[in-house]
Design a protein around this motif. Structure first.
Motif, short mmCIF file in Angstrom:
data_model
loop_
_atom_site.label_atom_id
_atom_site.label_comp_id
_atom_site.label_asym_id
_atom_site.label_seq_id
_atom_site.Cartn_x
_atom_site.Cartn_y
_atom_site.Cartn_z
N THR A 86 -8.73 20.66 -6.79
CA THR A 86 -7.56 19.73 -6.54
C THR A 86 -6.50 20.50 -7.05
N VAL A 140 -9.00 17.51 3.40
CA VAL A 140 -8.42 18.75 2.77
C VAL A 140 -8.99 20.12 3.62
N THR A 181 -5.04 15.70 -0.47
CA THR A 181 -4.87 16.32 -1.83
C THR A 181 -4.62 15.14 -2.92
#
Length: 538
Positions: free
Chosen positions: A424, A502, A300
């Motif tokens: 994000t 992720v 992240t």
């Protein structure tokens, strides 16, 4: 055990209700103010240069020196980075709601303060403007982890991604509002105080009343935030914080009974058992966190850092694009207020055509195709379009080919917003434990803001012509625009690679993703629960 708590299950399976939309508006107003401020300062920096840095006899209007321009634009980024770390940590210590009002009031006070830097001396005006913009950024920074965490903890499993993305998409409306308001103010002042162009009369081209224009534009950003303060204070603490962090099952059930309008059992015994479970008590700087979430946090932070380098550096090429399609003529052919009007009109059209649609495409598709796919697709197309601009760069500089340059540039912005710029923000609010959720989101967002500083200022210097005689005033030679675009293409490619760290959180509860529903330290999670450790969505 967390998944067995009735209050959390009720939130996960709740149908979309009015309180969801209320939460989006209340949480989104911080981002509205954030975007409004960042957008409007780019409109008024040209005006500040004309008012406070006018040089008698110069062929071009006054402009902010490089160090002053960097300070005015960069100090808010520094404040935001600090605020993301501080308020992210505080949100996990004191609770989301208690900290939420602080950030909003800080934004309101500093928005007003930014416009009240009264003085005729350039140094005094810029110093006070920078002071208030730092603290404005500090408040805005706090809104990132808190808004994302609050929305993720209020939302249901089915549409959680869309709700968090919708909060972030309020930035698009902030950009539009900033541009439209600047057009209205500059039009009104232009009609009332007519002035010659700079070429015709340099001194008279900037009327004394122009000093009010930038102050009004900057200060009005406080209004939408101020209007939502009451509703932020009325909003109950999230059930996940109250139950899983504050260990108050009774209060969590009571709060959510009112919100969901259903009767919920307090389940104090289950919360007590959860408190005693040592597998859910590890801190941020522990081996347990590193083992369970270390790669996720790396994913992240790195993707947000890389995205913001590319996203904020794209603003460097706006002036070339605007002049290429004739939206903004040369500065000396306009007066001060007319320049504000033309820049506002041009940036509003860019926002309307590419920025805003990208945000809402994400809202529409994030819960259908997933975060992973959208982020991968966004970084892929940003990489392709950056190389498409960079490799044949000389081709795009010819006047006949500049419309093609504008189209590819707009598509890059579109896929940034229908891609990693939204994801994000969403993912860090979903994959970490409740007691560390706000902190980890703040760390991820701060990494992004560090990327923004690199993108906005590193590339400003890097993109200067390698020939010293062709650089912008006050800047040293760089590697040129073409080479800068190639570097940005490589940055986006690394974004593709780090996306594989992720995890996909689509359709899963927050407790499944964070591992908070594992029974004890020694037990293995079942296949379904253990799936939060997967990165790719299959």
């Amino acid at each position: 055990m967390a998944k067995e708590l009735q209050v959390l299950n009720a939130l996960d399976v709740a149908k979309t209700q009015w309180y969801h939309f209320t939460a989006i508006i209340i949480a989104g107003m911080g981002f509205f103010t954030d975007a409004y401020d960042l957008f409007c300062i780019s409109l008024v920096t040209k005006l500040l240069g004309r008012i406070y840095y006018h040089v008698d006899g110069a062929g071009k209007p006054g402009s902010l020196p490089p160090n002053v321009a960097a300070a005015v634009n960069g100090v808010a980024f520094c404040g935001t980075l600090s605020g993301q770390l501080f308020f992210g940590w505080l949100g996990d210590k004191m609770g989301r709601k208690r900290v939420y009002g602080m950030t909003l009031m800080l934004m309101v006070i500093c928005s007003i303060g930014s416009g009240l830097s009264f003085s005729s001396d350039a140094k005094a005006v810029i110093s006070t403007l920078c002071f208030f913009r730092f603290w404005l950024g500090f408040g805005i920074g706090g809104d990132y982890p808190l808004s994302a965490t609050i929305m993720s903890e209020y939302a249901n499993k089915k549409t959680r991604g869309a709700f968090i993305a919708a909060v972030f998409a309020m930035q698009g409306f902030g950009i539009l509002a900033g541009g439209i308001f600047a057009i209205i103010v500059s039009s009104a002042f232009k009609a009332k105080f007519d002035a010659p162009t700079y070429k015709e009369n340099a001194l008279a081209s900037t009327v004394p009343q122009a000093d009010y224009v930038w102050r009004i534009i900057v200060m009005v950003g406080a209004l939408p935030a101020l209007l939502t303060y009451y509703w932020r204070m009325k909003m109950p603490e999230t059930a996940r914080y109250t139950a899983l962090v504050a260990k108050n099952a009774k209060q969590a059930a009571s709060d959510m009974s009112k919100v969901l309008q259903v009767d919920l059992e307090a389940e104090e015994q289950k919360v007590e058992q959860l408190t005693e479970d040592k597998s859910n008590q590890f801190g941020l700087f522990t081996k347990k966190f590193l083992h369970r979430h270390g790669l996720h946090l790396l994913g992240t932070t790195s993707t947000w850092f890389l995205l913001d380098i590319a996203f904020y550096s794209q603003n460097l090429f706006q002036k070339d694009i605007f002049s290429a399609i004739g939206w903004i003529p040369k500065a000396e052919t306009m007066n001060a207020i007319d320049e504000v009007y033309r820049i506002a009109r041009a940036q509003t059209l860019i926002a309307l055509c590419s920025t805003v649609p990208g945000y809402w495409f994400t809202v529409a598709f994030i819960d259908r195709i997933g975060r992973f796919a959208i982020q991968l697709m966004g970084f892929f197309f940003m990489t392709v379009f950056m190389f498409a601009l960079a490799i044949p760069y000389k081709h795009w500089t010819h006047k006949d080919n500049r419309i093609g340059f504008v189209i590819i540039y707009s598509l890059t912005f579109f896929f940034a917003n229908f891609g990693p710029n939204a994801t994000t923000f969403v993912v860090p609010a979903e994959i970490f434990p409740a007691r560390l959720r706000s902190t980890c989101h703040g760390i991820s967002a701060a990494a992004g803001k560090l990327g923004a500083i690199v993108g906005a200022f590193g590339f400003l210097y890097m993109s200067q012509n390698s020939d010293k005689t062709k650089t912008d005033a006050g800047y040293p030679p760089g590697i040129g625009v073409r080479n800068s675009l190639l570097v940005l293409g490589v940055v986006n490619f690394f974004g593709i690679l780090f996306t594989f760290l992720v995890p996909e959180s689509n359709g899963r509860s927050l407790e499944e993703m964070s591992g908070e529903n594992e029974n004890d330290e020694g037990s293995e999670p079942n296949v379904e629960q253990g799936s939060h450790n997967r990165t790719v969505p299959f």
